[in-house]
Design a protein around this motif. Structure first.
Motif, short mmCIF file in Angstrom:
data_model
loop_
_atom_site.label_atom_id
_atom_site.label_comp_id
_atom_site.label_asym_id
_atom_site.label_seq_id
_atom_site.Cartn_x
_atom_site.Cartn_y
_atom_site.Cartn_z
N UNK A 1 0.81 -1.20 0.00
CA UNK A 1 0.00 0.00 0.00
C UNK A 1 0.86 1.27 0.00
N UNK A 2 2.06 1.15 0.54
CA UNK A 2 2.95 2.32 0.58
C UNK A 2 3.29 2.81 -0.82
N UNK A 3 3.51 1.88 -1.77
CA UNK A 3 3.82 2.28 -3.14
C UNK A 3 2.65 3.01 -3.78
N UNK A 4 1.45 2.52 -3.56
CA UNK A 4 0.26 3.16 -4.12
C UNK A 4 0.10 4.56 -3.54
N UNK A 5 0.25 4.67 -2.24
CA UNK A 5 0.14 5.99 -1.59
C UNK A 5 1.20 6.94 -2.12
N UNK A 6 2.40 6.43 -2.31
CA UNK A 6 3.48 7.28 -2.83
C UNK A 6 3.15 7.79 -4.23
N UNK A 7 2.79 6.88 -5.13
CA UNK A 7 2.52 7.26 -6.52
C UNK A 7 1.24 8.08 -6.69
N UNK A 8 0.31 7.94 -5.76
CA UNK A 8 -0.95 8.69 -5.83
C UNK A 8 -0.86 10.05 -5.15
N UNK A 9 0.28 10.35 -4.55
CA UNK A 9 0.43 11.61 -3.81
C UNK A 9 0.22 12.80 -4.74
N UNK A 10 -0.36 13.84 -4.21
CA UNK A 10 -0.67 15.04 -5.02
C UNK A 10 0.58 15.69 -5.60
N UNK A 11 1.74 15.44 -5.04
CA UNK A 11 2.97 16.04 -5.58
C UNK A 11 3.29 15.51 -6.99
N UNK A 12 2.70 14.38 -7.37
CA UNK A 12 2.90 13.85 -8.72
C UNK A 12 1.95 14.48 -9.73
N UNK A 13 1.03 15.30 -9.29
CA UNK A 13 0.14 16.08 -10.16
C UNK A 13 -0.57 15.23 -11.21
N UNK A 14 -0.91 14.00 -10.86
CA UNK A 14 -1.63 13.13 -11.79
C UNK A 14 -0.75 12.40 -12.79
N UNK A 15 0.53 12.68 -12.80
CA UNK A 15 1.49 12.00 -13.69
C UNK A 15 1.11 12.16 -15.17
N UNK A 16 0.84 13.35 -15.57
CA UNK A 16 0.43 13.62 -16.96
C UNK A 16 1.58 13.32 -17.93
N UNK A 17 1.22 12.91 -19.15
CA UNK A 17 2.21 12.62 -20.19
C UNK A 17 3.16 13.80 -20.39
N UNK A 18 4.44 13.47 -20.51
CA UNK A 18 5.44 14.48 -20.83
C UNK A 18 5.83 15.39 -19.68
N UNK A 19 5.51 15.01 -18.45
CA UNK A 19 5.84 15.86 -17.30
C UNK A 19 6.97 15.27 -16.47
N UNK A 20 7.68 16.11 -15.74
CA UNK A 20 8.72 15.60 -14.84
C UNK A 20 8.14 14.66 -13.78
N UNK A 21 6.90 14.88 -13.39
CA UNK A 21 6.27 14.02 -12.37
C UNK A 21 6.11 12.59 -12.89
N UNK A 22 5.78 12.45 -14.16
CA UNK A 22 5.66 11.11 -14.74
C UNK A 22 7.03 10.44 -14.80
N UNK A 23 8.06 11.20 -15.15
CA UNK A 23 9.42 10.65 -15.17
C UNK A 23 9.86 10.21 -13.77
N UNK A 24 9.51 10.99 -12.75
CA UNK A 24 9.85 10.65 -11.37
C UNK A 24 9.13 9.37 -10.95
N UNK A 25 7.86 9.24 -11.33
CA UNK A 25 7.10 8.02 -11.01
C UNK A 25 7.72 6.81 -11.70
N UNK A 26 8.13 6.96 -12.96
CA UNK A 26 8.75 5.86 -13.69
C UNK A 26 10.06 5.44 -13.04
N UNK A 27 10.85 6.41 -12.62
CA UNK A 27 12.12 6.10 -11.94
C UNK A 27 11.86 5.37 -10.62
N UNK A 28 10.84 5.77 -9.90
CA UNK A 28 10.48 5.10 -8.65
C UNK A 28 10.10 3.64 -8.91
N UNK A 29 9.28 3.42 -9.93
CA UNK A 29 8.85 2.06 -10.25
C UNK A 29 10.05 1.20 -10.68
N UNK A 30 10.94 1.76 -11.50
CA UNK A 30 12.13 1.02 -11.92
C UNK A 30 12.99 0.65 -10.72
#
Length: 82
Positions: A1-30
């Motif tokens: 559940x910690x991973x879901x909470x992390x990736x769903x955090x408002x600081x990721x701004x929805x992880x929109x295509x082409x955004x730094x937030x999406x790149x940060x989420x991808x790096x976290x998952x990797x």
């Protein structure tokens, strides 16, 4: 559940295509894939498959990437195997 909470955090701004937030989420998952021992399945022995795609206005042509990890095939000595 910690991973879901992390990736769903408002600081990721929805992880929109082409955004730094999406790149940060991808790096976290990797990083999580690496920590649990998944084999990189992307380009150049990485966890990322990277390509360019036109996603329409207003963004146009952007770099996209998938995060790919491959499970190792269980061996005879794997936990739960005889």
């Amino acid at each position: 559940m910690a991973d879901i909470n992390h990736l769903a955090h408002e600081s990721f701004k929805g992880r929109e295509l082409g955004t730094p937030e999406l790149d940060t989420a991808a790096a976290y998952i990797a990083k999580q894939f690496q920590q649990i021992g998944l084999i990189p399945g992307g380009d150049s022995n990485s966890y990322f498959q990277i390509w360019q795609q036109d996603v329409g206005l207003p963004k146009g042509n952007i770099t996209l990437r998938n995060v790919i990890g491959i499970c190792r095939e269980p061996t005879r000595n794997s936990p739960g195997k005889a």
